[in-house]
Write a protein that holds these residues in place. Structure first.
Motif, PDB file in Angstrom:
ATOM      1  N   PHE A 657       4.415   3.956  38.147  1.00 58.66           N
ATOM      2  CA  PHE A 657       5.486   3.235  37.443  1.00 58.66           C
ATOM      3  C   PHE A 657       6.677   4.164  37.220  1.00 58.66           C
ATOM      4  N   GLN A 658       6.398   5.359  36.689  1.00 55.14           N
ATOM      5  CA  GLN A 658       7.502   6.277  36.381  1.00 55.14           C
ATOM      6  C   GLN A 658       8.236   6.715  37.644  1.00 55.14           C
ATOM      7  N   GLU A 659       7.505   6.888  38.728  1.00 54.04           N
ATOM      8  CA  GLU A 659       8.117   7.289  40.000  1.00 54.04           C
ATOM      9  C   GLU A 659       9.031   6.178  40.521  1.00 54.04           C
ATOM     10  N   ALA A 660       8.525   4.939  40.509  1.00 53.96           N
ATOM     11  CA  ALA A 660       9.308   3.809  41.020  1.00 53.96           C
ATOM     12  C   ALA A 660      10.472   3.475  40.090  1.00 53.96           C
ATOM     13  N   PHE A 661      10.272   3.667  38.778  1.00 56.15           N
ATOM     14  CA  PHE A 661      11.309   3.351  37.792  1.00 56.15           C
ATOM     15  C   PHE A 661      12.600   4.113  38.100  1.00 56.15           C
ATOM     16  N   ASN A 662      12.447   5.393  38.441  1.00 54.34           N
ATOM     17  CA  ASN A 662      13.629   6.217  38.724  1.00 54.34           C
ATOM     18  C   ASN A 662      14.341   5.808  40.008  1.00 54.34           C
ATOM     19  N   LYS A 663      13.625   5.088  40.910  1.00 55.81           N
ATOM     20  CA  LYS A 663      14.264   4.625  42.150  1.00 55.81           C
ATOM     21  C   LYS A 663      14.969   3.278  41.955  1.00 55.81           C
ATOM     22  N   GLY A 664      14.681   2.594  40.852  1.00 55.32           N
ATOM     23  CA  GLY A 664      15.175   1.218  40.667  1.00 55.32           C
ATOM     24  C   GLY A 664      16.492   1.124  39.931  1.00 55.32           C
ATOM     25  N   ARG A 665      17.349   2.164  40.053  1.00 58.78           N
ATOM     26  CA  ARG A 665      18.627   2.210  39.341  1.00 58.78           C
ATOM     27  C   ARG A 665      18.421   1.851  37.869  1.00 58.78           C
ATOM     28  N   PRO A 666      17.722   2.716  37.130  1.00 60.34           N
ATOM     29  CA  PRO A 666      17.411   2.407  35.724  1.00 60.34           C
ATOM     30  C   PRO A 666      18.658   2.379  34.850  1.00 60.34           C
ATOM     31  N   THR A 667      18.589   1.590  33.805  1.00 63.73           N
ATOM     32  CA  THR A 667      19.704   1.508  32.858  1.00 63.73           C
ATOM     33  C   THR A 667      19.154   1.383  31.444  1.00 63.73           C
ATOM     34  N   ILE A 668      19.993   1.746  30.489  1.00 64.48           N
ATOM     35  CA  ILE A 668      19.622   1.627  29.069  1.00 64.48           C
ATOM     36  C   ILE A 668      20.288   0.371  28.515  1.00 64.48           C
ATOM     37  N   LEU A 669      19.510  -0.411  27.776  1.00 65.04           N
ATOM     38  CA  LEU A 669      20.042  -1.624  27.148  1.00 65.04           C
ATOM     39  C   LEU A 669      20.211  -1.383  25.654  1.00 65.04           C
ATOM     40  N   GLU A 670      21.292  -1.917  25.085  1.00 65.43           N
ATOM     41  CA  GLU A 670      21.499  -1.781  23.647  1.00 65.43           C
ATOM     42  C   GLU A 670      21.647  -3.160  23.014  1.00 65.43           C
ATOM     43  N   PRO A 671      21.265  -3.303  21.727  1.00 65.25           N
ATOM     44  CA  PRO A 671      21.410  -4.604  21.069  1.00 65.25           C
ATOM     45  C   PRO A 671      22.879  -4.923  20.797  1.00 65.25           C
ATOM     46  N   ILE A 672      23.291  -6.100  21.199  1.00 60.46           N
ATOM     47  CA  ILE A 672      24.643  -6.584  20.944  1.00 60.46           C
ATOM     48  C   ILE A 672      24.579  -7.565  19.783  1.00 60.46           C
ATOM     49  N   MET A 673      25.451  -7.376  18.800  1.00 61.27           N
ATOM     50  CA  MET A 673      25.456  -8.223  17.611  1.00 61.27           C
ATOM     51  C   MET A 673      26.624  -9.206  17.669  1.00 61.27           C
ATOM     52  N   ASN A 674      26.358 -10.421  17.222  1.00 59.87           N
ATOM     53  CA  ASN A 674      27.421 -11.410  17.064  1.00 59.87           C
ATOM     54  C   ASN A 674      27.991 -11.230  15.660  1.00 59.87           C
ATOM     55  N   VAL A 675      29.219 -10.721  15.574  1.00 62.13           N
ATOM     56  CA  VAL A 675      29.828 -10.357  14.293  1.00 62.13           C
ATOM     57  C   VAL A 675      30.891 -11.388  13.927  1.00 62.13           C
ATOM     58  N   SER A 676      30.835 -11.877  12.699  1.00 67.05           N
ATOM     59  CA  SER A 676      31.832 -12.833  12.209  1.00 67.05           C
ATOM     60  C   SER A 676      32.534 -12.225  11.008  1.00 67.05           C
ATOM     61  N   ILE A 677      33.875 -12.136  11.075  1.00 67.88           N
ATOM     62  CA  ILE A 677      34.654 -11.495  10.006  1.00 67.88           C
ATOM     63  C   ILE A 677      35.665 -12.492   9.464  1.00 67.88           C
ATOM     64  N   THR A 678      35.763 -12.575   8.147  1.00 66.05           N
ATOM     65  CA  THR A 678      36.771 -13.413   7.493  1.00 66.05           C
ATOM     66  C   THR A 678      37.606 -12.516   6.592  1.00 66.05           C
ATOM     67  N   ALA A 679      38.933 -12.629   6.722  1.00 65.94           N
ATOM     68  CA  ALA A 679      39.836 -11.787   5.927  1.00 65.94           C
ATOM     69  C   ALA A 679      41.201 -12.469   5.838  1.00 65.94           C
ATOM     70  N   PRO A 680      42.062 -12.045   4.892  1.00 71.49           N
ATOM     71  CA  PRO A 680      43.420 -12.615   4.812  1.00 71.49           C
ATOM     72  C   PRO A 680      44.202 -12.376   6.108  1.00 71.49           C
ATOM     73  N   VAL A 681      45.093 -13.320   6.420  1.00 69.51           N
ATOM     74  CA  VAL A 681      45.816 -13.308   7.698  1.00 69.51           C
ATOM     75  C   VAL A 681      46.598 -12.017   7.912  1.00 69.51           C
ATOM     76  N   GLU A 682      47.165 -11.419   6.813  1.00 71.35           N
ATOM     77  CA  GLU A 682      48.003 -10.221   6.995  1.00 71.35           C
ATOM     78  C   GLU A 682      47.228  -9.029   7.553  1.00 71.35           C
ATOM     79  N   PHE A 683      45.874  -9.080   7.491  1.00 67.85           N
ATOM     80  CA  PHE A 683      45.077  -7.961   8.002  1.00 67.85           C
ATOM     81  C   PHE A 683      44.504  -8.247   9.398  1.00 67.85           C
ATOM     82  N   GLN A 684      44.949  -9.333  10.034  1.00 68.55           N
ATOM     83  CA  GLN A 684      44.351  -9.727  11.312  1.00 68.55           C
ATOM     84  C   GLN A 684      44.471  -8.634  12.374  1.00 68.55           C
TER      85      GLN A 684
END
Length: 766
Positions: A657-684
């Protein structure tokens, strides 16, 4: 069998009756497409079950006890769910007050030193948020209502998940200003996952900028719901003083010191035209989902109040329509009409199909029939450590749970006695002798896990499991001073109570690592350890739950050979690794597939190969994080008559597995968060600039009055410390919430940095 014979004799007359359809649907067992099977042979097959209790099962209204049916018809099991700070607990507080369950109303944040009834934890009252879902019950007229108030914060989403798993209906609360927010979408997904009918309640109608009809538009556009107002407001913002009901064509005002008197009056003249317009819109929306209203609409007539109620109920139960109520819980407006809507529009336990799996028949789906005379089936959906031992929340799906009775844990086969039964009222409890079908209660002193199914021993049914999201963040945790037994005791208890809270000990550093749904989630548990177990802890830097995967297929051909006198080790494996997407049915994104033919690898060594694959997934070669999104296909190999062993093939597979893994163009995945922000318009500009700096991708912006809302996808690794930055950038007026969306590949330079850091860390250990 006399019941079956009599049923066949009456078949022509009863084919169209609702009760017969329900019975035939139960008999047919066809849960995939929900078709009714009326053929006598199917009924016979259902009745001649191998289960010893099948003949005693009550399957339709004609056989059930009339008193039991009357009780079930007057029962509602509902949850209150919403985005954080939409007013769920305030709304529940008013419901309890108007139903007579509490004598005084108190604030959520406990400014008066008391706090809301449903927020019983000190931490909840201090922070002004709900952390644990709380159960209670109330009576409204002749109806009994079991209520679960759930948290709004995404970190405690499992509390909403398990509540909706066992409830029949829900009230989704929305803020009249903010409308549909990020957590509203999560709650909507959860309700859809468990097919829960819902009423929408637009709260905070007294707030500046309140606009319930913009919220209804968002329900239609963002959540794709067929929604329409059943009420319109009388006044708005600080002038809000009541509602007009479009079905009864009356105006309702809350009068009295705490709004306890609901006064019914004629509709104000100035609102007549607007009310007529909105009633026409309600009829149009209902006509799209209900045939009876469609006929009335085509004849250009106005439905009666009874026709409106029946149509809204039918469409809501079929998950085709969402009635929208409005009011202000804080100002004591609109809660009694909401209670009437719960009774009129949401289902009783007999109108919901709950499916179990029959373990005795290879997990064949079985529809449960919620009558008290049936064999007992119940689900333990939530655990708490109470003053008198473990408190286990139970939903009774069929049969009766009695104090002192013996019940069986279907998973373990262990038979236990029920020592004490209670109905919950937040932190208070009331002893009861029994709980009937459809009820929600709790039992003490029973050792089990969350999600266990209990039966009376006659049935071997298990309920389907609920969805448990994966943790996205980790912290190292260590007790200050000398380690006490309370440290491990607390961690064991928290894991048992909360499936999203995970604990493991790092094999190399020997540190205790806790994982959860967010920073607040873990902070709450650290604080609870200090308060409830008197254990002070120090925490390490938060660690993001990175994952590793490959982006292209790779072949492997690996031989493990070791000779050191006597029997050696030999195992050869051949095949390939390939990227894999998540299976929608099972939710799994890793798989091991055996395609070996001809016995080149003896079949008794195949499980060892799979174990080697699972070993390799635990720690990826790039940065030592778990591997996912991968399928291993074993195609060929070789074994030695003397030197081959399970251990040899396990090691060979892991190294391959480890040998083949390095041949399979490995990549690191990171958690993406859906962020919702509410603030007064002057700070947009400042807020959006800050998101860009944190590698955020803007998905949507919306301006309402003086405030704007921006939704963005941001890597979790870049979100640490954002609350402080947002406060300083918006003079303390901005607020944000975030929830896990998905894992995505990190940028190339970030991947390089992470790999280098990992190599340095590993080198330092040597």
């Amino acid at each position: 069998m006399s019941f079956v014979r009599s049923l066949f004799g009456e078949l022509p007359r009863r084919v169209n009756s609702a009760s017969f359809k329900k019975a035939a649907y139960t008999f047919s067992q066809n849960t995939s497409n929900q078709t009714l099977s009326l053929a006598p042979i199917n009924l016979c097959q259902r009745f001649q079950s191998t289960n010893a209790q099948a003949a005693a099962t009550v399957t339709n209204d004609d056989e059930a006890d009339p008193q039991d049916i009357a009780r079930l018809r007057k029962l509602r099991n509902i949850g209150i769910s919403a985005h954080i700070d939409s007013g769920k607990t305030t709304c529940t507080e008013r419901i309890l007050f108007y139903t007579g369950r509490i004598k005084e109303i108190h604030d959520v944040r406990g400014r008066d030193g008391v706090g809301a009834k449903m927020d019983s934890m000190d931490l909840e009252r201090e922070k002004g948020i709900t952390i644990q879902s709380a159960a209670t019950y109330a009576s409204w007229g002749d109806y009994n209502i079991n209520i679960i108030d759930t948290p709004g914060h995404v970190d405690f989403t499992i509390e909403v998940e398990r509540a909706l798993r066992v409830l029949d209906g829900a009230v989704m609360i929305l803020c009249s200003v903010s409308g549909v927010q990020s957590q509203t979408m999560t709650v909507d997904r959860q309700m859809r996952r468990y097919n829960v009918p819902r009423i929408s309640f637009v709260n905070k109608m007294d707030r500046a900028g309140a606009n319930p009809f913009r919220v209804i538009d968002q329900l239609r556009s963002k959540l794709k719901l067929t929604a329409a107002a059943v009420q319109i407001p009388i006044g708005a913002e600080d002038q809000f003083r009541g509602v007009v009901d479009l079905t009864t064509w009356k105006a309702y005002y809350n009068e009295g010191e705490n709004g306890e008197v609901l006064a019914e009056k004629d509709i104000p003249e100035e609102l007549m035209d607007f009310a007529t317009e909105k009633r026409h819109e309600l009829i149009e929306q209902l006509a799209n989902v209900d045939d009876e209203i469609a006929d009335i609409y085509l004849m250009e007539e106005i439905p009666t109040a009874e026709q409106f109620t029946n149509a809204i109920r039918r469409a809501t139960l079929d998950l085709k329509f969402t009635p929208v109520m409005m009011g202000s819980a804080f100002k004591n407006q609109g809660i009694q009409p909401l209670l009437n809507a719960v009774v009129n529009f949401l289902p009783d336990p007999t109108q919901v199909t709950n499916t179990a799996l029959d373990v005795a028949q290879e997990e064949k789906p079985v529809d449960l029939v919620p009558y008290s005379a049936n064999p007992f089936v119940g689900l333990a959906f939530k655990l708490e450590e109470g003053r008198y031992g473990q408190l286990t929340y139970m939903r009774i799906y069929q049969g009766t749970l009695k104090r002192g009775a013996f019940i069986t844990n279907v998973k373990t086969g262990k038979k236990i006695k029920v020592p004490r039964l209670v109905r919950m009222h937040a932190a208070d409890m009331e002893d009861v002798e029994e709980l009937g079908a459809g009820e929600i209660g709790a039992m003490f002193g029973v050792d089990c896990a969350s999600g266990d199914t209990f039966s009376d021993g006659a049935l071997k049914y298990t309920m389907t499991s609920m969805f448990v999201p994966e943790p996205v963040i980790s912290l190292s945790l260590s007790p200050m001073g000398r380690e006490s037994p309370n440290f491990s005791k607390a961690l064991n208890r928290f894991q048992k109570e909360d499936p999203t809270f995970r604990v493991h000990v790092d094999k190399e550093s020997k540190e205790t690592i806790i994982s959860g749904m967010g920073e607040l989630h873990l902070q709450i548990y650290v604080e609870r350890m200090r308060r409830e177990y008197n254990v002070e802890c120090t925490t390490g830097k938060p660690q993001v739950a990175f994952r590793e995967t490959i982006t292209q297929p790779a072949k492997f051909n690996y031989t493990h050979k070791k000779q050191s006198g006597g029997a050696g080790q030999f195992g050869r494996v051949m095949g390939n690794l390939e990227p894999m997407t998540t299976d929608e049915e099972t939710g799994k994104d890793v798989a091991f597939e055996n395609r070996v033919v001809g016995g080149n690898i003896p079949t008794n060594y195949i499980p060892a190969c799979e174990k080697g694959f699972m070993d390799a997934l635990e720690k990826g070669p790039l940065i030592g994080h778990p591997v996912n999104g991968i399928r291993m296909v074993l195609e060929d190999g070789a074994a030695h008559a003397v030197d081959s062993s399970e251990m040899a093939f396990r090691i060979a597979t892991k190294n391959a597995f480890q040998e083949a893994f390095n041949k399979g163009r490995p990549t690191i995945l990171e958690p993406i968060m859906n962020v919702s922000i509410t603030a007064p318009v002057e700070f947009q500009g400042t807020v959006i600039g800050g998101l860009n700096k944190r590698k955020g991708t803007i998905a949507d912006t919306d301006i309402q009055e003086d405030f704007f809302t921006v939704t963005a996808d941001v890597p979790l690794n870049d979100m640490f410390g954002y609350s402080t930055e947002l406060r300083s950038a918006t003079q303390g007026k901005g607020e944000f919430s975030m929830e896990y969306k998905e894992h995505q590949p990190v940028q190339t330079f970030v991947q390089q940095q992470l790999i280098e850091e990992y190599k340095k860390k590993e080198a330092a250990k040597k």
